[in-house]
Scaffold this active site. Structure first.
Site, PDB file in Angstrom:
ATOM      1  N   ALA A 146       0.849  -1.208   0.000  1.00 34.97           N
ATOM      2  CA  ALA A 146       0.000   0.000   0.000  1.00 34.97           C
ATOM      3  C   ALA A 146       0.877   1.247   0.000  1.00 34.97           C
ATOM      4  CB  ALA A 146      -0.906  -0.006   1.233  1.00 34.97           C
ATOM      5  N   GLY A 147       1.810   1.305  -0.951  1.00 34.21           N
ATOM      6  CA  GLY A 147       2.749   2.429  -0.990  1.00 34.21           C
ATOM      7  C   GLY A 147       2.366   3.473  -2.013  1.00 34.21           C
ATOM      8  N   GLY A 197       0.966   1.244  -5.051  1.00 32.30           N
ATOM      9  CA  GLY A 197      -0.210   0.427  -4.746  1.00 32.30           C
ATOM     10  C   GLY A 197      -1.416   1.275  -4.361  1.00 32.30           C
ATOM     11  N   PRO A 220      14.000  -2.679  -3.509  1.00 29.14           N
ATOM     12  CA  PRO A 220      15.122  -1.750  -3.348  1.00 29.14           C
ATOM     13  C   PRO A 220      16.440  -2.309  -3.868  1.00 29.14           C
ATOM     14  CG  PRO A 220      14.608  -2.821  -1.265  1.00 29.14           C
ATOM     15  CD  PRO A 220      13.575  -3.292  -2.239  1.00 29.14           C
ATOM     16  N   ALA A 235       4.235   9.196 -12.268  1.00 29.90           N
ATOM     17  CA  ALA A 235       5.277   9.982 -11.580  1.00 29.90           C
ATOM     18  C   ALA A 235       4.634  10.601 -10.355  1.00 29.90           C
ATOM     19  CB  ALA A 235       5.821  11.064 -12.508  1.00 29.90           C
ATOM     20  N   LEU A 243      14.724   8.363 -19.404  1.00 32.63           N
ATOM     21  CA  LEU A 243      14.307   9.634 -18.788  1.00 32.63           C
ATOM     22  C   LEU A 243      15.456  10.224 -17.968  1.00 32.63           C
ATOM     23  CD1 LEU A 243      10.697   8.651 -17.655  1.00 32.63           C
ATOM     24  CD2 LEU A 243      11.277  10.422 -19.329  1.00 32.63           C
ATOM     25  N   CYS A 262      13.104   5.816  -7.877  1.00 31.98           N
ATOM     26  CA  CYS A 262      13.184   4.931  -9.050  1.00 31.98           C
ATOM     27  C   CYS A 262      14.439   5.060  -9.908  1.00 31.98           C
ATOM     28  CB  CYS A 262      11.958   5.149  -9.935  1.00 31.98           C
ATOM     29  SG  CYS A 262      10.431   4.662  -9.135  1.00 31.98           S
ATOM     30  N   GLN A 271      17.691   6.093  -9.904  1.00 28.01           N
ATOM     31  CA  GLN A 271      18.996   5.520  -9.578  1.00 28.01           C
ATOM     32  C   GLN A 271      18.895   4.000  -9.376  1.00 28.01           C
ATOM     33  OE1 GLN A 271      22.104   7.389  -7.241  1.00 28.01           O
ATOM     34  NE2 GLN A 271      21.772   5.846  -5.691  1.00 28.01           N
ATOM     35  N   ARG A 278      17.239  24.657  -8.761  1.00 33.17           N
ATOM     36  CA  ARG A 278      16.049  24.230  -9.511  1.00 33.17           C
ATOM     37  C   ARG A 278      15.572  25.261 -10.522  1.00 33.17           C
ATOM     38  NH1 ARG A 278      14.643  18.843  -9.113  1.00 33.17           N
ATOM     39  NH2 ARG A 278      15.079  18.087  -7.043  1.00 33.17           N
TER      40      ARG A 278
HETATM   41  P1  NAD Z   1       6.627   1.800  -1.124  1.00 39.53           P
HETATM   42  O1  NAD Z   1       7.784   1.512  -0.268  1.00 39.53           O
HETATM   43  O2  NAD Z   1       5.946   3.122  -1.016  1.00 39.53           O
HETATM   44  O3  NAD Z   1       5.489   0.684  -0.895  1.00 39.53           O
HETATM   45  C1  NAD Z   1       5.776  -0.681  -0.827  1.00 39.53           C
HETATM   46  C2  NAD Z   1       4.918  -1.273   0.287  1.00 39.53           C
HETATM   47  O4  NAD Z   1       5.025  -2.696   0.228  1.00 39.53           O
HETATM   48  C3  NAD Z   1       5.337  -0.864   1.685  1.00 39.53           C
HETATM   49  O5  NAD Z   1       4.246  -0.212   2.329  1.00 39.53           O
HETATM   50  C4  NAD Z   1       5.703  -2.183   2.383  1.00 39.53           C
HETATM   51  O6  NAD Z   1       5.347  -2.230   3.742  1.00 39.53           O
HETATM   52  C5  NAD Z   1       4.903  -3.171   1.575  1.00 39.53           C
HETATM   53  N1  NAD Z   1       5.397  -4.551   1.643  1.00 39.53           N
HETATM   54  C6  NAD Z   1       6.663  -5.007   1.499  1.00 39.53           C
HETATM   55  N2  NAD Z   1       6.689  -6.336   1.588  1.00 39.53           N
HETATM   56  C7  NAD Z   1       5.408  -6.752   1.812  1.00 39.53           C
HETATM   57  C8  NAD Z   1       4.790  -8.023   1.975  1.00 39.53           C
HETATM   58  N3  NAD Z   1       5.505  -9.144   1.906  1.00 39.53           N
HETATM   59  N4  NAD Z   1       3.458  -8.080   2.196  1.00 39.53           N
HETATM   60  C9  NAD Z   1       2.720  -6.935   2.241  1.00 39.53           C
HETATM   61  N5  NAD Z   1       3.258  -5.705   2.076  1.00 39.53           N
HETATM   62  C10 NAD Z   1       4.575  -5.607   1.855  1.00 39.53           C
HETATM   63  O7  NAD Z   1       7.104   1.570  -2.631  1.00 39.53           O
HETATM   64  P2  NAD Z   1       6.489   2.209  -3.957  1.00 39.53           P
HETATM   65  O8  NAD Z   1       7.094   3.547  -4.203  1.00 39.53           O
HETATM   66  O9  NAD Z   1       5.014   2.065  -3.952  1.00 39.53           O
HETATM   67  O10 NAD Z   1       7.118   1.239  -5.045  1.00 39.53           O
HETATM   68  C11 NAD Z   1       6.677  -0.094  -5.184  1.00 39.53           C
HETATM   69  C12 NAD Z   1       7.233  -0.663  -6.458  1.00 39.53           C
HETATM   70  O11 NAD Z   1       6.768   0.117  -7.571  1.00 39.53           O
HETATM   71  C13 NAD Z   1       8.761  -0.633  -6.560  1.00 39.53           C
HETATM   72  O12 NAD Z   1       9.182  -1.761  -7.251  1.00 39.53           O
HETATM   73  C14 NAD Z   1       9.034   0.619  -7.378  1.00 39.53           C
HETATM   74  O13 NAD Z   1      10.240   0.534  -8.092  1.00 39.53           O
HETATM   75  C15 NAD Z   1       7.857   0.623  -8.340  1.00 39.53           C
HETATM   76  N6  NAD Z   1       7.483   1.950  -8.866  1.00 39.53           N
HETATM   77  C16 NAD Z   1       7.471   3.048  -8.047  1.00 39.53           C
HETATM   78  C17 NAD Z   1       7.066   4.278  -8.550  1.00 39.53           C
HETATM   79  C18 NAD Z   1       7.027   5.507  -7.669  1.00 39.53           C
HETATM   80  O14 NAD Z   1       6.829   6.595  -8.206  1.00 39.53           O
HETATM   81  N7  NAD Z   1       7.206   5.411  -6.388  1.00 39.53           N
HETATM   82  C19 NAD Z   1       6.640   4.377  -9.866  1.00 39.53           C
HETATM   83  C20 NAD Z   1       6.647   3.241 -10.666  1.00 39.53           C
HETATM   84  C21 NAD Z   1       7.063   2.026 -10.151  1.00 39.53           C
HETATM   85  C1  UDX Z   2       9.833   8.598 -12.416  1.00 39.33           C
HETATM   86  C2  UDX Z   2       9.260   8.418 -13.834  1.00 39.33           C
HETATM   87  O1  UDX Z   2       9.025   9.704 -14.410  1.00 39.33           O
HETATM   88  C3  UDX Z   2       7.976   7.622 -13.784  1.00 39.33           C
HETATM   89  O2  UDX Z   2       7.501   7.381 -15.110  1.00 39.33           O
HETATM   90  C4  UDX Z   2       8.256   6.284 -13.086  1.00 39.33           C
HETATM   91  O3  UDX Z   2       7.060   5.539 -12.999  1.00 39.33           O
HETATM   92  C5  UDX Z   2       8.822   6.517 -11.698  1.00 39.33           C
HETATM   93  O4  UDX Z   2      10.015   7.325 -11.798  1.00 39.33           O
HETATM   94  P1  UDX Z   2       9.265  10.168 -10.363  1.00 39.33           P
HETATM   95  O5  UDX Z   2      10.577   9.715  -9.860  1.00 39.33           O
HETATM   96  O6  UDX Z   2       8.077  10.086  -9.478  1.00 39.33           O
HETATM   97  O7  UDX Z   2       8.881   9.371 -11.690  1.00 39.33           O
HETATM   98  O8  UDX Z   2       9.372  11.709 -10.821  1.00 39.33           O
HETATM   99  P2  UDX Z   2       9.996  12.426 -12.100  1.00 39.33           P
HETATM  100  O9  UDX Z   2       9.071  13.493 -12.512  1.00 39.33           O
HETATM  101  O10 UDX Z   2      10.414  11.492 -13.152  1.00 39.33           O
HETATM  102  O11 UDX Z   2      11.281  13.146 -11.499  1.00 39.33           O
HETATM  103  C6  UDX Z   2      12.408  12.400 -11.073  1.00 39.33           C
HETATM  104  C7  UDX Z   2      13.525  13.355 -10.695  1.00 39.33           C
HETATM  105  O12 UDX Z   2      14.046  14.023 -11.844  1.00 39.33           O
HETATM  106  C8  UDX Z   2      13.083  14.467  -9.741  1.00 39.33           C
HETATM  107  O13 UDX Z   2      14.074  14.692  -8.782  1.00 39.33           O
HETATM  108  C9  UDX Z   2      12.932  15.672 -10.647  1.00 39.33           C
HETATM  109  O14 UDX Z   2      13.083  16.896  -9.990  1.00 39.33           O
HETATM  110  C10 UDX Z   2      14.061  15.416 -11.639  1.00 39.33           C
HETATM  111  N1  UDX Z   2      13.874  16.089 -12.938  1.00 39.33           N
HETATM  112  C11 UDX Z   2      12.793  15.788 -13.703  1.00 39.33           C
HETATM  113  C12 UDX Z   2      14.827  17.006 -13.375  1.00 39.33           C
HETATM  114  O15 UDX Z   2      15.807  17.264 -12.696  1.00 39.33           O
HETATM  115  N2  UDX Z   2      14.643  17.601 -14.588  1.00 39.33           N
HETATM  116  C13 UDX Z   2      13.571  17.332 -15.400  1.00 39.33           C
HETATM  117  O16 UDX Z   2      13.482  17.914 -16.495  1.00 39.33           O
HETATM  118  C14 UDX Z   2      12.615  16.389 -14.930  1.00 39.33           C
END
Ligand code: NAD
Ligand code: UDX
Length: 480
Positions: free
Chosen positions: A9-10, A13, A89, A160, A223, A272, A274, A447
């Protein structure tokens, strides 16, 4: 009624499932997590993440066809479609430490699915995973399948943060990868039918599993590569008197390049970019593709260089020492419109300045004091492990104070560092800020958020990434 369960539920989710529930009233959606604190927050008025538009969507559906629960096993066992959106991670120890994805959470979710399932399931990879992960998951699920049929789909998420709700409402595309068997294609159609409630058919792309898994890593790598490219140009701009905003504008007018994602910055952050590039580098290395791995590594090296360069610029401009000087940090989140601080460049910049014994006064409209203190006292990569979600008392960093107002942060400061592009920073009363600062008063804009000319008229010495240098700074010894 179709039942969907999402494990995790992050940031992904929560919003993703809220939008599915909102767009598909005939589907019951349960979002489950092992973190009690997170689920409690999802069920309260104070959601665990700040995301514009999210509150409204959750409030409309919660308790009707959207549920947040810690009863993971019950909801998994009842679901037809299970999304897995747990964190993946970077590994902190062992084989591949510092690069490879840590699939511990994914594996434990898969084992739990195998243990509690009593009916056929479609299991959807929502987390970003290394290419070929579906094969490993398939083995875990089918090893002791008790006659249950599992279909694994890859459905990476492209939202994003800060724009998650609009990205989910109107996605550029939805990507679904599955096995090329009859059962695999049937599963793809079942998931496609969910998205078809609101996403036009031509925007739903169906591929094989490996293409879908790799496309996610490829999209993030491309990106991030754009940002490192423009940030590399920003260094050259500062050296030559060109203005990076003008260069980006001119370059972005080429329709083959396009205008988006060309903003120079103190460096990209977020959970994401890095992590996913390191993961890609590791996969390349495992396949013996050293040149390809080195190419992508360079994107991260330029990003680290950009953050270090910024710290060096601050220190060198302020007579080569910031020891004991108060510096205001305006913005700590990794981008505007989110409270997320994962891999924010602010952590590296603050630690760099603290290393030179600066006193920091930090203001961010969405990040809590606890979070900032925790980020500044935590080891690299430790942030993305669920333990981090549990309440704990962080050791506070003594030279840091967190304040709830930009004016308070700037009072008596020698310099201001803009590290997040919050809109409110554009309309601050800079004359008032200048009057209350030590002189000479410095601004370091990571920025491109301030109006450089206006601030120079007031009397500030202004450094802004990739912009022609302030005449005052040109004469300083070059450290960057
Ligand atoms: P998050 O840390 O916010 O959420 C993950 C959640 O999963 C946590 O709340 C954690 O407690 C839970 N969890 C871990 N193991 C578990 C288990 N065994 N059972 C139930 N819950 C469990 O992470 P996030 O940012 O939502 O990212 C999740 C995935 O999506 C990652 O692989 C990430 O790379 C990908 N992703 C993230 C973004 C973003 O913008 N944050 C965008 C696209 C893809
Ligand atoms: C990124 C991807 O955009 C998204 O599609 C993927 O699902 C998750 O990773 P996010 O990390 O949430 O999304 O934000 P994003 O808008 O991509 O920015 C990432 C970083 O790049 C931020 O620190 C932002 O400030 C920086 N950035 C973005 C720049 O420095 N310059 C830009 O022109 C755009």
């Amino acid at each position: 009624m179709t039942k969907i369960c999402c494990i995790g539920a992050g940031y992904v989710g929560g919003p993703t499932m809220a939008v599915i529930a909102h767009k598909c009233p005939s589907i019951e959606v349960a979002v489950v997590d092992i973190s009690v604190a997170r689920i409690t927050a999802w069920n309260s008025d104070q959601l665990p993440i700040y995301e514009p538009g999210l509150d409204e969507v959750v409030k409309q559906c919660r308790g009707k066809n959207l549920f947040f629960s810690t009863d993971v096993e019950k909801h998994v066992s009842e679901a037809d479609i299970i999304f897995v959106s747990v964190n993946t991670p970077t590994k902190t120890r062992g084989l591949g430490a510092g690069k490879a994805a840590d699939l511990t959470y994914w594996e434990s979710a898969a084992r739990m699915i195998a243990d509690v399932s009593k009916s056929d399931k479609i299991v959807v990879e929502k987390s970003t995973v290394p290419v070929k992960t579906a094969e490993a998951i398939e083995r875990i699920l089918t090893h002791n399948s008790k006659g249950i049929n599992y279909q694994i789909l890859s459905n990476p998420e492209f939202l994003a943060e800060g724009t998650a709700i609009q990205d989910l409402f109107r996605p550029d595309r939805v990507l679904i990868g599955g096995r090329e068997t009859t059962e695999g294609q049937k599963a793809i159609q079942a998931l496609k039918a969910v998205y078809a409630h609101w996403v036009p058919e031509e925007r739903i792309i169906c591929t094989n599993l490996w293409s879908a898994e790799l496309s996610k890593l490829a999209a993030n790598a491309l990106l991030a590569q754009r940002i490192s490219s423009v940030n590399a140009m920003s260094v050259l701009c500062e050296a030559t008197g060109a203005d990076v905003s003008q260069v980006s504008h001119a370059v972005g007018k080429d329709t083959r390049i396009g205008p988006k994602f060309l903003n120079a910055s103190v460096g990209f952050g977020g959970s994401c970019f890095q992590k996913d590039i390191l993961n890609l580098v590791y996969i390349c290395e495992c396949n013996g593709l050293t040149e390809v791995a080195n190419y992508w590594k360079q994107v991260i090296k330029v990003n680290d260089y950009q953050k270090n360069r910024f710290v060096n610029r601050v220190v060198s401009s302020m007579f080569n020492t910031v020891s004991g000087k108060k510096i205001a940090i305006l913005g700590f989140a990794f981008k505007k419109d989110t409270g997320d601080t994962r891999e924010t460049p602010a952590i590296d910049v603050c630690n760099g300045l603290l290393g030179d014994k600066a006193r920091l006064s930090i203001y961010d409209p969405q990040v809590t004091e606890d979070q900032i203190q925790r980020d500044l006292s935590m080891k690299k990569f430790d942030w993305d492990h669920p333990i981090h979600l549990q309440p704990m008392s962080p050791t506070s960093v003594k030279q840091v104070s967190i304040v709830w107002d930009a004016y308070e942060a700037a009072k008596d400061a020698h310099g201001l560092c803009f590290l997040t592009e919050w809109d409110e920073f554009k309309t601050l009363d800079y004359q008032r800020i200048f009057n209350n600062m030590q002189k000479p008063a410095f601004v370091f804009d990571g920025r491109n958020v301030v109006n450089v000319e206006k601030l120079r008229e007031i009397g500030f010495i202004v450094y802004s990434i990739g912009k022609p240098l302030d005449p005052w700074l040109k004469d300083m010894p070059a450290m960057a």
